[in-house]
Design a protein around this motif. Structure first.
Motif, PDB file in Angstrom:
ATOM      1  N   SER A 135      -3.181  -3.640 -12.036  1.00  0.00           N
ATOM      2  CA  SER A 135      -2.392  -3.118 -10.923  1.00  0.00           C
ATOM      3  C   SER A 135      -3.118  -1.979 -10.215  1.00  0.00           C
ATOM      4  O   SER A 135      -3.040  -1.855  -8.983  1.00  0.00           O
ATOM      5  CB  SER A 135      -1.025  -2.641 -11.421  1.00  0.00           C
ATOM      6  OG  SER A 135      -0.214  -2.214 -10.353  1.00  0.00           O
ATOM      7  N   GLN A 174      -5.748  -4.052  -8.112  1.00  0.00           N
ATOM      8  CA  GLN A 174      -5.216  -4.964  -7.110  1.00  0.00           C
ATOM      9  C   GLN A 174      -4.190  -4.317  -6.182  1.00  0.00           C
ATOM     10  O   GLN A 174      -4.163  -4.617  -4.980  1.00  0.00           O
ATOM     11  CB  GLN A 174      -4.582  -6.176  -7.797  1.00  0.00           C
ATOM     12  CG  GLN A 174      -5.584  -7.017  -8.576  1.00  0.00           C
ATOM     13  CD  GLN A 174      -4.927  -8.165  -9.329  1.00  0.00           C
ATOM     14  OE1 GLN A 174      -3.693  -8.291  -9.346  1.00  0.00           O
ATOM     15  NE2 GLN A 174      -5.719  -8.997  -9.959  1.00  0.00           N
ATOM     16  N   ASP A 175      -3.342  -3.454  -6.743  1.00  0.00           N
ATOM     17  CA  ASP A 175      -2.231  -2.902  -5.967  1.00  0.00           C
ATOM     18  C   ASP A 175      -2.464  -1.471  -5.488  1.00  0.00           C
ATOM     19  O   ASP A 175      -1.632  -0.939  -4.734  1.00  0.00           O
ATOM     20  CB  ASP A 175      -0.942  -2.938  -6.804  1.00  0.00           C
ATOM     21  CG  ASP A 175      -0.591  -4.345  -7.243  1.00  0.00           C
ATOM     22  OD1 ASP A 175      -0.758  -5.274  -6.436  1.00  0.00           O
ATOM     23  OD2 ASP A 175      -0.143  -4.524  -8.391  1.00  0.00           O
ATOM     24  N   PRO A 202      -5.673  -1.867  -1.696  1.00  0.00           N
ATOM     25  CA  PRO A 202      -4.913  -1.409  -0.526  1.00  0.00           C
ATOM     26  C   PRO A 202      -5.419  -0.084   0.047  1.00  0.00           C
ATOM     27  O   PRO A 202      -5.334   0.141   1.258  1.00  0.00           O
ATOM     28  CB  PRO A 202      -3.481  -1.248  -1.074  1.00  0.00           C
ATOM     29  CG  PRO A 202      -3.413  -2.182  -2.217  1.00  0.00           C
ATOM     30  CD  PRO A 202      -4.771  -2.119  -2.843  1.00  0.00           C
ATOM     31  N   THR A 259       0.751  -7.067  -1.883  1.00  0.00           N
ATOM     32  CA  THR A 259       0.575  -6.301  -3.119  1.00  0.00           C
ATOM     33  C   THR A 259       1.934  -5.802  -3.623  1.00  0.00           C
ATOM     34  O   THR A 259       2.942  -5.860  -2.912  1.00  0.00           O
ATOM     35  CB  THR A 259      -0.359  -5.100  -2.901  1.00  0.00           C
ATOM     36  OG1 THR A 259       0.214  -4.212  -1.928  1.00  0.00           O
ATOM     37  CG2 THR A 259      -1.717  -5.562  -2.416  1.00  0.00           C
ATOM     38  N   LYS A 260       1.927  -5.312  -4.861  1.00  0.00           N
ATOM     39  CA  LYS A 260       3.156  -4.781  -5.451  1.00  0.00           C
ATOM     40  C   LYS A 260       3.443  -3.413  -4.840  1.00  0.00           C
ATOM     41  O   LYS A 260       2.654  -2.478  -4.977  1.00  0.00           O
ATOM     42  CB  LYS A 260       3.007  -4.661  -6.969  1.00  0.00           C
ATOM     43  CG  LYS A 260       4.273  -4.234  -7.673  1.00  0.00           C
ATOM     44  CD  LYS A 260       4.070  -4.187  -9.173  1.00  0.00           C
ATOM     45  CE  LYS A 260       5.332  -3.753  -9.899  1.00  0.00           C
ATOM     46  NZ  LYS A 260       5.145  -3.708 -11.366  1.00  0.00           N
TER      47      LYS A 260
END
Length: 227
Positions: free
Chosen positions: A44, A47-48, A52, A106-107
């Motif tokens: 996370s 990726q998140d 970003p 994304t989360k």
């Protein structure tokens, strides 16, 4: 009596070993869950949070590029190809839209959702205003276009940059929380690992004790005529 004592000892040992096996099993399951949580947190973070954050840099770059292009076009005025400038602005706008779509995949925490939606609204409004300014300048109304650029355009641009800054801060806060959670999970993993080592030592001690007791009992149970 001796056989009764042996049976009692075996029952006690069996219960103790069974309890220890249950503890080991539970600790192994908890350790696996902790490792899964650590893996999830690390994924996370990349990726998140990291990806970003890079997208935010690109978003900022495209917004400033559009601002500079339009400003230079209004300064040159007569020598500006407004149709070509409009196309260049549209390219940047398309890239901004693509980055926002990827960002939205994304989360996101609740604060990010609000900031991202506000950014999308400001960015779309700014893109629409840019095209309006280009049309005005192309029809010899450059002064009116400059006024829009400096007033409403400046306001929308600053609002967009503010939302980007807000998203960056949220990314930092959430990333720090993920790291803190990973440290907590690592601590519990180490704790459970130490517990398993202690339990292993206890099992070893019990096994050695059973072996020694078994030898003593066998020696004591030799036939009387052999003494």
């Amino acid at each position: 009596m001796k056989w009764s004592f042996v049976i009692q000892q075996k029952v006690k040992a069996s219960l103790l070993l069974g309890g220890i096996m249950v503890v080991i099993l539970l600790s192994a399951l908890v350790s696996r869950m902790s490792l899964d949580n650590i893996d999830h947190s690390l994924s996370s973070i990349y990726q998140d949070r990291l990806v970003p954050t890079v997208d935010i840099v690109y978003l900022s770059e495209h917004l400033y590029s559009k601002r500079l292009l339009l400003e230079q076009g209004l300064e040159k005025n007569a020598s500006t190809s407004w149709q070509e400038l409009g196309k260049q602005l549209s390219v940047h706008t398309h890239k901004i839209d693509s980055l926002l779509v990827e960002f939205q995949k994304t989360k996101l925490v609740e604060e990010e959702v609000k900031a991202l939606n506000a950014l999308k609204t400001h960015a779309q409004a700014y893109a629409t205003l840019e095209q309006k300014i280009v049309r005005l300048a192309a029809h010899s109304a450059s002064q009116e276009g400059k006024e829009l650029f400096q007033s409403e355009g400046s306001q929308l641009f600053q609002q967009s940059i503010h939302r980007l800054s807000e998203l960056t801060k949220i990314q930092s806060v959430v990333g720090q929380k993920l790291i803190k959670d990973s440290h907590t999970e690592t601590y519990y993993c180490n704790l459970l690992s130490n517990l398993q080592i202690i339990i292993t030592i206890i099992i070893g001690t019990i096994v050695v004790s059973l072996v020694v007791n078994s030898k003593i009992i066998r020696q004591d149970s030799q036939p009387f005529h052999l003494n």
